[in-house]
Design a protein around this motif. Structure first.
Motif, PDB file in Angstrom:
ATOM      1  N   GLN A   1       0.831  -1.206   0.000  1.00 51.53           N
ATOM      2  CA  GLN A   1       0.000   0.000   0.000  1.00 51.53           C
ATOM      3  C   GLN A   1       0.862   1.251   0.000  1.00 51.53           C
ATOM      4  OE1 GLN A   1      -2.916  -0.002  -0.835  1.00 51.53           O
ATOM      5  NE2 GLN A   1      -4.372  -0.860   0.600  1.00 51.53           N
ATOM      6  N   ILE A   2       1.959   1.236   0.744  1.00 44.28           N
ATOM      7  CA  ILE A   2       2.837   2.404   0.824  1.00 44.28           C
ATOM      8  C   ILE A   2       3.460   2.671  -0.536  1.00 44.28           C
ATOM      9  CG2 ILE A   2       4.964   3.301   1.823  1.00 44.28           C
ATOM     10  CD1 ILE A   2       4.226   1.810   4.401  1.00 44.28           C
ATOM     11  N   ILE A   3       3.905   1.621  -1.209  1.00 48.45           N
ATOM     12  CA  ILE A   3       4.509   1.774  -2.531  1.00 48.45           C
ATOM     13  C   ILE A   3       3.479   2.321  -3.514  1.00 48.45           C
ATOM     14  CG2 ILE A   3       5.502   0.533  -4.495  1.00 48.45           C
ATOM     15  CD1 ILE A   3       6.756  -1.380  -2.417  1.00 48.45           C
ATOM     16  N   ARG A   4       2.267   1.797  -3.455  1.00 51.54           N
ATOM     17  CA  ARG A   4       1.200   2.263  -4.333  1.00 51.54           C
ATOM     18  C   ARG A   4       0.906   3.740  -4.080  1.00 51.54           C
ATOM     19  NH1 ARG A   4      -3.942  -1.316  -4.023  1.00 51.54           N
ATOM     20  NH2 ARG A   4      -2.331  -2.875  -4.121  1.00 51.54           N
ATOM     21  N   PHE A   5       0.878   4.135  -2.806  1.00 49.40           N
ATOM     22  CA  PHE A   5       0.616   5.530  -2.450  1.00 49.40           C
ATOM     23  C   PHE A   5       1.735   6.439  -2.952  1.00 49.40           C
ATOM     24  CE2 PHE A   5      -1.207   8.994  -0.315  1.00 49.40           C
ATOM     25  CZ  PHE A   5      -0.185   9.723   0.267  1.00 49.40           C
ATOM     26  N   ILE A   6       2.988   6.008  -2.795  1.00 44.29           N
ATOM     27  CA  ILE A   6       4.127   6.819  -3.238  1.00 44.29           C
ATOM     28  C   ILE A   6       4.097   6.992  -4.759  1.00 44.29           C
ATOM     29  CG2 ILE A   6       6.648   6.855  -3.457  1.00 44.29           C
ATOM     30  CD1 ILE A   6       6.733   5.525  -0.660  1.00 44.29           C
ATOM     31  N   VAL A   7       3.833   5.908  -5.479  1.00 46.14           N
ATOM     32  CA  VAL A   7       3.767   5.984  -6.939  1.00 46.14           C
ATOM     33  C   VAL A   7       2.627   6.900  -7.369  1.00 46.14           C
ATOM     34  CG1 VAL A   7       3.296   4.657  -9.042  1.00 46.14           C
ATOM     35  CG2 VAL A   7       4.871   3.765  -7.322  1.00 46.14           C
ATOM     36  N   LEU A   8       1.476   6.759  -6.739  1.00 46.27           N
ATOM     37  CA  LEU A   8       0.333   7.606  -7.063  1.00 46.27           C
ATOM     38  C   LEU A   8       0.636   9.069  -6.768  1.00 46.27           C
ATOM     39  CD1 LEU A   8      -2.592   7.829  -8.021  1.00 46.27           C
ATOM     40  CD2 LEU A   8      -3.286   7.455  -5.652  1.00 46.27           C
ATOM     41  N   THR A   9       1.290   9.346  -5.649  1.00 43.49           N
ATOM     42  CA  THR A   9       1.648  10.715  -5.285  1.00 43.49           C
ATOM     43  C   THR A   9       2.623  11.302  -6.298  1.00 43.49           C
ATOM     44  OG1 THR A   9       1.320  10.192  -2.957  1.00 43.49           O
ATOM     45  CG2 THR A   9       2.580  12.168  -3.455  1.00 43.49           C
TER      46      THR A   9
ATOM     47  N   GLY B   1      -2.062   0.338 -18.404  1.00 43.29           N
ATOM     48  CA  GLY B   1      -0.914  -0.539 -18.168  1.00 43.29           C
ATOM     49  C   GLY B   1      -1.124  -1.420 -16.955  1.00 43.29           C
ATOM     50  N   SER B   2      -0.137  -1.445 -16.076  1.00 44.96           N
ATOM     51  CA  SER B   2      -0.199  -2.324 -14.898  1.00 44.96           C
ATOM     52  C   SER B   2      -0.884  -1.658 -13.699  1.00 44.96           C
ATOM     53  CB  SER B   2       1.208  -2.772 -14.501  1.00 44.96           C
ATOM     54  OG  SER B   2       1.980  -1.634 -14.139  1.00 44.96           O
ATOM     55  N   ILE B   3      -1.257  -0.388 -13.821  1.00 46.67           N
ATOM     56  CA  ILE B   3      -1.950   0.288 -12.717  1.00 46.67           C
ATOM     57  C   ILE B   3      -3.372  -0.243 -12.636  1.00 46.67           C
ATOM     58  CG2 ILE B   3      -2.773   2.500 -11.821  1.00 46.67           C
ATOM     59  CD1 ILE B   3      -0.397   3.802 -13.267  1.00 46.67           C
ATOM     60  N   LYS B   4      -3.775  -0.716 -11.451  1.00 47.38           N
ATOM     61  CA  LYS B   4      -5.084  -1.332 -11.284  1.00 47.38           C
ATOM     62  C   LYS B   4      -6.020  -0.519 -10.381  1.00 47.38           C
ATOM     63  CE  LYS B   4      -3.259  -5.981 -11.894  1.00 47.38           C
ATOM     64  NZ  LYS B   4      -3.409  -6.047 -13.301  1.00 47.38           N
ATOM     65  N   GLU B   5      -5.461   0.480  -9.679  1.00 48.65           N
ATOM     66  CA  GLU B   5      -6.291   1.271  -8.770  1.00 48.65           C
ATOM     67  C   GLU B   5      -6.321   2.721  -9.229  1.00 48.65           C
ATOM     68  OE1 GLU B   5      -6.809   1.085  -4.169  1.00 48.65           O
ATOM     69  OE2 GLU B   5      -5.073   2.348  -4.595  1.00 48.65           O
ATOM     70  N   GLY B   6      -7.521   3.234  -9.417  1.00 49.29           N
ATOM     71  CA  GLY B   6      -7.697   4.626  -9.800  1.00 49.29           C
ATOM     72  C   GLY B   6      -8.201   5.426  -8.617  1.00 49.29           C
TER      73      GLY B   6
ATOM     74  N   CYS C   1     -10.344   0.788 -14.280  1.00 47.71           N
ATOM     75  CA  CYS C   1      -9.625   0.348 -13.076  1.00 47.71           C
ATOM     76  C   CYS C   1     -10.360  -0.782 -12.369  1.00 47.71           C
ATOM     77  CB  CYS C   1      -9.465   1.516 -12.106  1.00 47.71           C
ATOM     78  SG  CYS C   1      -8.600   2.926 -12.796  1.00 47.71           S
ATOM     79  N   GLU C   2      -9.591  -1.640 -11.716  1.00 48.57           N
ATOM     80  CA  GLU C   2     -10.190  -2.713 -10.926  1.00 48.57           C
ATOM     81  C   GLU C   2     -10.798  -2.172  -9.638  1.00 48.57           C
ATOM     82  OE1 GLU C   2      -7.541  -5.978 -10.215  1.00 48.57           O
ATOM     83  OE2 GLU C   2      -7.085  -6.191 -12.343  1.00 48.57           O
ATOM     84  N   SER C   3     -10.148  -1.177  -9.045  1.00 51.09           N
ATOM     85  CA  SER C   3     -10.672  -0.581  -7.817  1.00 51.09           C
ATOM     86  C   SER C   3     -10.502   0.933  -7.884  1.00 51.09           C
ATOM     87  CB  SER C   3      -9.971  -1.144  -6.582  1.00 51.09           C
ATOM     88  OG  SER C   3      -8.600  -0.823  -6.619  1.00 51.09           O
ATOM     89  N   VAL C   4     -11.330   1.619  -7.105  1.00 54.65           N
ATOM     90  CA  VAL C   4     -11.315   3.075  -7.086  1.00 54.65           C
ATOM     91  C   VAL C   4     -11.326   3.541  -5.637  1.00 54.65           C
ATOM     92  CG1 VAL C   4     -12.484   5.191  -7.814  1.00 54.65           C
ATOM     93  CG2 VAL C   4     -12.665   3.131  -9.217  1.00 54.65           C
ATOM     94  N   THR C   5     -10.434   4.469  -5.312  1.00 52.89           N
ATOM     95  CA  THR C   5     -10.390   5.072  -3.985  1.00 52.89           C
ATOM     96  C   THR C   5     -10.732   6.549  -4.112  1.00 52.89           C
ATOM     97  OG1 THR C   5      -8.651   3.559  -3.272  1.00 52.89           O
ATOM     98  CG2 THR C   5      -8.908   5.573  -1.998  1.00 52.89           C
ATOM     99  N   VAL C   6     -11.545   7.027  -3.185  1.00 52.85           N
ATOM    100  CA  VAL C   6     -11.834   8.456  -3.126  1.00 52.85           C
ATOM    101  C   VAL C   6     -10.815   9.067  -2.170  1.00 52.85           C
ATOM    102  CG1 VAL C   6     -13.530  10.221  -2.561  1.00 52.85           C
ATOM    103  CG2 VAL C   6     -14.284   8.057  -3.569  1.00 52.85           C
ATOM    104  N   ILE C   7     -10.019   9.990  -2.674  1.00 56.84           N
ATOM    105  CA  ILE C   7      -8.966  10.616  -1.875  1.00 56.84           C
ATOM    106  C   ILE C   7      -9.430  12.016  -1.490  1.00 56.84           C
ATOM    107  CG2 ILE C   7      -6.581  11.421  -1.846  1.00 56.84           C
ATOM    108  CD1 ILE C   7      -5.953   9.180  -3.848  1.00 56.84           C
TER     109      ILE C   7
END
Length: 105
Positions: A2-10, A31-36, A71-77
């Motif tokens: 999760q931390i790696i995903r957050f850093i990449v997204l940031t 590509g390989s990004i699965k979470e929007g 996306c496979e999953s979506v997070t509201v930030i």
């Protein structure tokens, strides 16, 4: 993970927001990004917005559907100004959670 995903997204968001002054409102997948994500901002005068538009449940549903198409999953930030009222932030989180969406702050 999760931390790696957050850093990449940031990093992704920082790169694109530096190129454009428009507020970021969604991040779709490729590509390989699965979470929007859908970005909700709370300003210092407690306005809740998605991009340049005033927050509404129907707007959030529309943006969520757009992201969900790729996306496979979506997070509201939620991104809140440091001087935004805690009650506004809390109420916004509760509204989004009551709609059944995953929230990150």
């Amino acid at each position: 993970m999760q931390i790696i995903r957050f850093i990449v997204l940031t990093m992704f968001v920082s790169f694109f927001s530096g190129c454009d002054n428009q507020p970021l409102d969604i991040v779709t997948c490729s590509g390989s990004i699965k979470e929007g994500s859908v970005w909700v901002s709370i300003t210092n005068d407690n306005e809740v917005k998605i991009g340049n538009t005033q927050f509404s449940e129907s707007l959030l549903r529309k943006k969520h559907q757009i992201v969900k198409q790729s996306c496979e999953s979506v997070t509201v930030i939620i991104e809140a100004d440091t001087s935004a009222e805690n009650k506004v932030i809390f109420d916004t989180i509760q509204t989004i959670k009551s709609m059944g969406y995953q929230v990150s702050k």
